[in-house]
Motif scaffolding. Structure first.
Motif, PDB file in Angstrom:
ATOM      1  N   VAL A 130      46.496  34.140  53.390  1.00 33.11           N
ATOM      2  CA  VAL A 130      46.692  35.300  52.514  1.00 33.11           C
ATOM      3  C   VAL A 130      48.083  35.312  51.892  1.00 33.11           C
ATOM      4  N   ASP A 131      49.092  34.870  52.650  1.00 32.92           N
ATOM      5  CA  ASP A 131      50.463  34.907  52.131  1.00 32.92           C
ATOM      6  C   ASP A 131      50.865  33.632  51.394  1.00 32.92           C
ATOM      7  N   ASP A 132      49.895  32.756  51.127  1.00 29.16           N
ATOM      8  CA  ASP A 132      50.184  31.534  50.377  1.00 29.16           C
ATOM      9  C   ASP A 132      50.646  31.895  48.964  1.00 29.16           C
ATOM     10  N   PRO A 133      51.683  31.233  48.442  1.00 31.33           N
ATOM     11  CA  PRO A 133      52.190  31.552  47.098  1.00 31.33           C
ATOM     12  C   PRO A 133      51.126  31.453  46.012  1.00 31.33           C
ATOM     13  N   ARG A 134      50.151  30.551  46.173  1.00 31.90           N
ATOM     14  CA  ARG A 134      49.114  30.396  45.150  1.00 31.90           C
ATOM     15  C   ARG A 134      48.204  31.621  45.084  1.00 31.90           C
ATOM     16  N   ALA A 135      47.886  32.177  46.256  1.00 34.00           N
ATOM     17  CA  ALA A 135      47.072  33.391  46.268  1.00 34.00           C
ATOM     18  C   ALA A 135      47.851  34.564  45.693  1.00 34.00           C
ATOM     19  N   ARG A 136      49.137  34.649  46.042  1.00 39.28           N
ATOM     20  CA  ARG A 136      49.963  35.732  45.499  1.00 39.28           C
ATOM     21  C   ARG A 136      50.072  35.614  43.983  1.00 39.28           C
ATOM     22  N   LEU A 137      50.179  34.379  43.482  1.00 40.04           N
ATOM     23  CA  LEU A 137      50.312  34.178  42.039  1.00 40.04           C
ATOM     24  C   LEU A 137      49.071  34.668  41.293  1.00 40.04           C
ATOM     25  N   VAL A 138      47.896  34.426  41.861  1.00 38.99           N
ATOM     26  CA  VAL A 138      46.672  34.916  41.224  1.00 38.99           C
ATOM     27  C   VAL A 138      46.721  36.434  41.107  1.00 38.99           C
ATOM     28  N   HIS A 139      47.133  37.120  42.172  1.00 38.75           N
ATOM     29  CA  HIS A 139      47.223  38.580  42.135  1.00 38.75           C
ATOM     30  C   HIS A 139      48.243  39.043  41.098  1.00 38.75           C
ATOM     31  N   VAL A 140      49.385  38.383  41.052  1.00 38.48           N
ATOM     32  CA  VAL A 140      50.430  38.779  40.103  1.00 38.48           C
ATOM     33  C   VAL A 140      49.932  38.616  38.671  1.00 38.48           C
ATOM     34  N   VAL A 141      49.343  37.452  38.368  1.00 36.46           N
ATOM     35  CA  VAL A 141      48.861  37.194  37.008  1.00 36.46           C
ATOM     36  C   VAL A 141      47.743  38.159  36.639  1.00 36.46           C
ATOM     37  N   PHE A 142      46.796  38.358  37.537  1.00 37.95           N
ATOM     38  CA  PHE A 142      45.667  39.214  37.203  1.00 37.95           C
ATOM     39  C   PHE A 142      46.098  40.669  37.071  1.00 37.95           C
ATOM     40  N   SER A 143      46.946  41.152  37.994  1.00 37.84           N
ATOM     41  CA  SER A 143      47.407  42.540  37.922  1.00 37.84           C
ATOM     42  C   SER A 143      48.170  42.804  36.633  1.00 37.84           C
ATOM     43  N   ALA A 144      49.059  41.871  36.286  1.00 40.45           N
ATOM     44  CA  ALA A 144      49.827  42.035  35.045  1.00 40.45           C
ATOM     45  C   ALA A 144      48.903  42.051  33.837  1.00 40.45           C
ATOM     46  N   THR A 145      47.867  41.213  33.860  1.00 42.36           N
ATOM     47  CA  THR A 145      46.950  41.132  32.727  1.00 42.36           C
ATOM     48  C   THR A 145      46.148  42.409  32.559  1.00 42.36           C
ATOM     49  N   ILE A 146      45.582  42.935  33.635  1.00 47.94           N
ATOM     50  CA  ILE A 146      44.739  44.120  33.512  1.00 47.94           C
ATOM     51  C   ILE A 146      45.570  45.362  33.185  1.00 47.94           C
ATOM     52  N   VAL A 147      46.768  45.467  33.761  1.00 43.82           N
ATOM     53  CA  VAL A 147      47.623  46.613  33.449  1.00 43.82           C
ATOM     54  C   VAL A 147      48.074  46.565  31.994  1.00 43.82           C
ATOM     55  N   ASP A 148      48.442  45.376  31.515  1.00 48.27           N
ATOM     56  CA  ASP A 148      48.859  45.251  30.117  1.00 48.27           C
ATOM     57  C   ASP A 148      47.688  45.501  29.172  1.00 48.27           C
ATOM     58  N   ALA A 149      46.502  44.995  29.539  1.00 50.81           N
ATOM     59  CA  ALA A 149      45.333  45.132  28.663  1.00 50.81           C
ATOM     60  C   ALA A 149      44.852  46.571  28.558  1.00 50.81           C
ATOM     61  N   CYS A 150      44.955  47.319  29.642  1.00 52.56           N
ATOM     62  CA  CYS A 150      44.364  48.669  29.682  1.00 52.56           C
ATOM     63  C   CYS A 150      45.411  49.770  29.770  1.00 52.56           C
ATOM     64  N   GLY A 151      46.687  49.415  29.739  1.00 52.55           N
ATOM     65  CA  GLY A 151      47.749  50.383  29.971  1.00 52.55           C
ATOM     66  C   GLY A 151      47.928  51.445  28.911  1.00 52.55           C
ATOM     67  N   ASP A 152      47.326  51.255  27.723  1.00 48.91           N
ATOM     68  CA  ASP A 152      47.460  52.269  26.673  1.00 48.91           C
ATOM     69  C   ASP A 152      46.228  53.183  26.597  1.00 48.91           C
ATOM     70  N   LEU A 153      45.301  53.010  27.518  1.00 43.64           N
ATOM     71  CA  LEU A 153      44.070  53.811  27.490  1.00 43.64           C
ATOM     72  C   LEU A 153      44.313  55.139  28.199  1.00 43.64           C
ATOM     73  N   VAL A 154      44.721  56.122  27.415  1.00 44.83           N
ATOM     74  CA  VAL A 154      45.064  57.433  27.963  1.00 44.83           C
ATOM     75  C   VAL A 154      44.099  58.504  27.481  1.00 44.83           C
ATOM     76  N   SER A 155      43.629  58.380  26.255  1.00 38.57           N
ATOM     77  CA  SER A 155      42.722  59.386  25.706  1.00 38.57           C
ATOM     78  C   SER A 155      41.782  58.747  24.696  1.00 38.57           C
ATOM     79  N   ASP A 156      40.683  59.425  24.424  1.00 36.43           N
ATOM     80  CA  ASP A 156      39.744  58.942  23.417  1.00 36.43           C
ATOM     81  C   ASP A 156      40.388  58.989  22.034  1.00 36.43           C
ATOM     82  N   THR A 157      40.014  58.045  21.192  1.00 32.51           N
ATOM     83  CA  THR A 157      40.449  58.050  19.797  1.00 32.51           C
ATOM     84  C   THR A 157      39.218  57.811  18.934  1.00 32.51           C
ATOM     85  N   ASP A 158      39.438  57.685  17.611  1.00 29.02           N
ATOM     86  CA  ASP A 158      38.317  57.412  16.705  1.00 29.02           C
ATOM     87  C   ASP A 158      37.660  56.072  17.020  1.00 29.02           C
TER      88      ASP A 158
END
Length: 224
Positions: free
Chosen positions: A155-183
């Motif tokens: 679990v503490d292998d750097p490769r597993a941690r890297l997957v979490h870091v990359v994926f977390s950064a991607t999903i937060v960046d991709a969805c981070g502006d979704l606060v309210s409905d728009t047109d």
């Protein structure tokens, strides 16, 4: 409904878990009915039939209650991740797990997850920079265990941690502006699927010609 201290350890633990669940449900129900900003700790405690002092023993702030929505979501992701074919690479497996859960929630309830709860999670977390940072750093033990097992590493292998870091950064960046409905945008699981797929496609495009600086003889990716 405040905690009673003279019970057996197992009974006390059951009561704590039940009280915690009631507080989360009360917070979600109040926010769905009247909005996040209008919902107070005092109202949540009153709705759960506990004191504000009891509330503070479970959650340090109102924001902390809503980070538990991530727990519900990622718990479902862990289940989905276990079902992804073992031959699929780690980032693609995470993509399939997340989009699989979100697509299912869009049509029916998955565990405690509903479309309304996904919408609430987006609105509350994305409206707070502190909560967005917490979401970026969020780690779920079972998901980490499942991913590491797929990759054939600890679990503490750097490769597993890297997957979490990359994926977390991607999903937060991709969805981070979704606060309210728009047109053009309606909050919910399906917009998250679209955003996540698009963002990971960009990651794949940018990495398509990436050359490893590590000599082939010295490096071998972990195998699931």
């Amino acid at each position: 409904m405040d905690d009673v201290s003279n019970d057996s350890p197992s009974l006390r633990e059951s009561k704590k878990l039940r009280t915690r669940a009631v507080l989360i449900d009360a917070a979600v129900d109040l926010c769905l009915r009247q909005g996040y900003q209008q919902t107070t700790v005092e109202q949540i405690a009153a709705s759960a039939d506990v004191s504000t002092r009891t509330f503070s023993r479970y959650f340090p702030t109102k924001d902390a209650v809503f980070l538990t929505l991530l727990d519900d979501y990622v718990h479902q992701v862990a289940d989905e991740l276990e079902a992804v074919d073992a031959g699929v690479g780690p980032l693609e497996a995470m993509r399939q797990a997340h989009t699989g859960v979100l697509a299912r929630v869009a049509t029916r309830q998955a565990g405690r997850l509903t479309t309304d709860r996904i919408v609430l999670m987006l609105r509350v977390i994305n409206a707070s920079e502190a909560l967005k940072q917490s979401a970026l750093e969020f780690r779920h033990d079972r998901t980490q265990d499942v991913l590491a097992k797929r990759m054939g590493v600890e679990v503490d292998d750097p490769r597993a941690r890297l997957v979490h870091v990359v994926f977390s950064a991607t999903i937060v960046d991709a969805c981070g502006d979704l606060v309210s409905d728009t047109d053009r945008i309606r909050l919910g699981p399906l917009i998250m699927v679209d955003r996540l797929n698009e963002a990971l496609a960009q990651v794949a495009w940018m990495a398509r010609d990436l050359q490893s600086p590590v000599a082939d003889a010295d490096y071998e990716p972990a195998r699931g």
